[in-house]
Scaffold this motif. Structure first.
Motif, PDB file in Angstrom:
ATOM      1  N   SER A   1      85.479   9.277 -41.553  1.00 13.45           N
ATOM      2  CA  SER A   1      84.166   8.786 -42.131  1.00 13.45           C
ATOM      3  C   SER A   1      82.593   8.881 -40.779  1.00 13.45           C
TER       4      SER A   1
ATOM      5  N   LEU B   1      82.090  12.401 -38.973  1.00 11.77           N
ATOM      6  CA  LEU B   1      80.847  13.111 -39.606  1.00 11.77           C
ATOM      7  C   LEU B   1      79.431  11.565 -40.093  1.00 11.77           C
TER       8      LEU B   1
ATOM      9  N   ILE C   1      79.467   9.327 -42.058  1.00 12.78           N
ATOM     10  CA  ILE C   1      79.453   8.825 -43.489  1.00 12.78           C
ATOM     11  C   ILE C   1      79.195   7.274 -44.106  1.00 12.78           C
TER      12      ILE C   1
ATOM     13  N   GLN D   1      86.353  10.511 -49.164  1.00 13.04           N
ATOM     14  CA  GLN D   1      85.372  11.009 -47.935  1.00 13.04           C
ATOM     15  C   GLN D   1      86.299  11.404 -47.153  1.00 13.04           C
TER      16      GLN D   1
ATOM     17  N   SER E   1      88.429  15.042 -48.904  1.00  8.82           N
ATOM     18  CA  SER E   1      87.384  15.825 -48.861  1.00  8.82           C
ATOM     19  C   SER E   1      86.771  16.542 -47.853  1.00  8.82           C
ATOM     20  N   ASN E   2      86.666  15.383 -46.804  1.00  8.76           N
ATOM     21  CA  ASN E   2      85.472  16.079 -45.179  1.00  8.76           C
ATOM     22  C   ASN E   2      87.347  16.081 -43.817  1.00  8.76           C
TER      23      ASN E   2
ATOM     24  N   LYS F   1      87.124  18.640 -41.321  1.00 10.61           N
ATOM     25  CA  LYS F   1      85.664  18.898 -40.862  1.00 10.61           C
ATOM     26  C   LYS F   1      85.908  17.630 -39.483  1.00 10.61           C
TER      27      LYS F   1
ATOM     28  N   ARG G   1      91.853  14.596 -37.545  1.00 14.28           N
ATOM     29  CA  ARG G   1      93.052  15.387 -38.722  1.00 14.28           C
ATOM     30  C   ARG G   1      94.354  15.680 -38.203  1.00 14.28           C
TER      31      ARG G   1
ATOM     32  N   GLU H   1      79.556  26.284 -41.304  1.00 13.58           N
ATOM     33  CA  GLU H   1      78.197  25.308 -41.943  1.00 13.58           C
ATOM     34  C   GLU H   1      77.408  25.686 -41.005  1.00 13.58           C
TER      35      GLU H   1
END
Length: 328
Positions: free
Chosen positions: A142, A145, A147, A157, A160-161, A164, A170, A235
């Motif tokens: 988060s 990104l 968020i 979050q 879903s992300n 990215k 990751r 994206e």
């Protein structure tokens, strides 16, 4: 040496935290396995040891990837983190294999391990620690990104992300998600083997944990192989394309590529301008666009080429994507 230490400060914090916690967990599980002979604890010990080595590689690789470009490597070291991660998954793969082999051996010749309480306590502590690291990795996703999330929103979050997130973060998320699941599975196996004659349960749990480790190996390998070759960020291409086309002086986009360089983004852009503009005016437009693009999160390098408007629209606004229309 001083430069190396400074680079380490820029390493992925989630990977470092995960490596420290997994070192503690691996030692606890190793002691537990020595005392009880539990195959489930052996599988989890191998898993934690693999994660520790892997995450140390990740931390070091993410730090070294921040090294400034040199005359010999003018494009920088951004993809170094992908190379390091490709090497790191080999360690996990080897330990996953050993975990599966030990599990199969126990299924064929099951034994009744001792130290039920010791095994359960160690696995319980491990699951709690792994869950803590997993949550921190989710928070880091988060943060990377931009968020704002709290409570259970951090979990949703992050999931879903996940695609990215930075490669290092990751990997930490995937490994600790599997480690937490593996710990719970091992606890169930220990309980089943203790309260029933089904002593093969720990061997089956060991095999499943090994398979889960192989799944992480496959996922991480594919992600970072693409990063080493050079993967486009579609994206971000769409986002930058929209931004550029909204500039009143830009007539069209001939080409746009956003290439992932490890954790960084490299942008190459070719735009069409009014042929009647002066060199100074065109240069001002170029500088303005470079500044806007550089303000995008993760972008570290921008190359913009200019050309005169040919009257043919290449950028597809209707589909909202960088589609090049064939020129007649």
């Amino acid at each position: 040496m001083k430069e190396f230490l400074l680079l380490l400060k820029k390493g992925n914090k989630s990977a470092l935290l995960a490596a420290i916690v997994n070192t503690i967990i691996a030692i606890l599980k190793g002691i537990g396995f020595a005392l009880t002979g539990s195959v489930a604890l052996f599988a989890e010990m191998m898993h934690s040891a693999a994660d520790t080595a892997n995450q140390l590689f990740v931390f070091t690789g993410s730090a070294l990837s921040k090294k400034s470009p040199t005359d010999r490597f003018p494009n920088g070291f951004g993809r170094l983190v992908n190379l390091v991660l490709l090497g790191a998954v080999l360690i996990v793969g080897i330990m996953a294999y050993e975990t599966i082999v030990e599990g199969i051996h126990h299924i064929i010749k099951p034994t009744h391990p001792s130290g039920f309480i010791i095994s359960l306590v160690i696995l319980g502590i491990s699951v709690l620690l792994e869950s803590f690291v997993l949550y921190k990795a989710m928070k880091e996703i988060s943060h990377e990104l931009g968020i704002n999330s709290s409570g259970f929103g951090v979990v949703t979050q992050a999931i879903s992300n996940l695609g990215k997130a930075k490669p290092a973060t990751r990997l930490v998320f995937l490994e600790d998600a599997v480690a937490t699941l593996g710990g719970l599975l091992a606890m169930i196996a220990v309980i089943v083997a203790h309260y029933s004659p089904f002593h093969e349960a720990e061997g089956i749990a060991s095999v499943i944990i090994g398979i889960l480790m192989f799944i992480v190996v496959g996922k991480v390998f594919l992600d970072n192989a693409a990063g080493v070759i050079g993967e486009a960020d579609e994206e971000m291409e769409i986002k930058i394309g929209e931004m550029v086309m909204n500039d009143p002086d830009v007539k069209d986009i001939q080409a746009l590529t956003v290439l992932k360089e490890g954790e960084d983004l490299h942008v190459e852009l070719e735009i069409e301008l009014d042929p009647n503009l002066t060199v100074a005016e065109a240069d001002d437009i170029k500088d303005r666009l470079e500044e806007k693009i550089m303000n995008e999160k993760g972008v570290t390098d921008v190359i913009i080429e200019l050309d005169e408007d040919d009257g043919i629209q290449n950028w597809s606004e209707e589909k909202n994507e960088p589609e090049l229309v064939e020129k007649k």
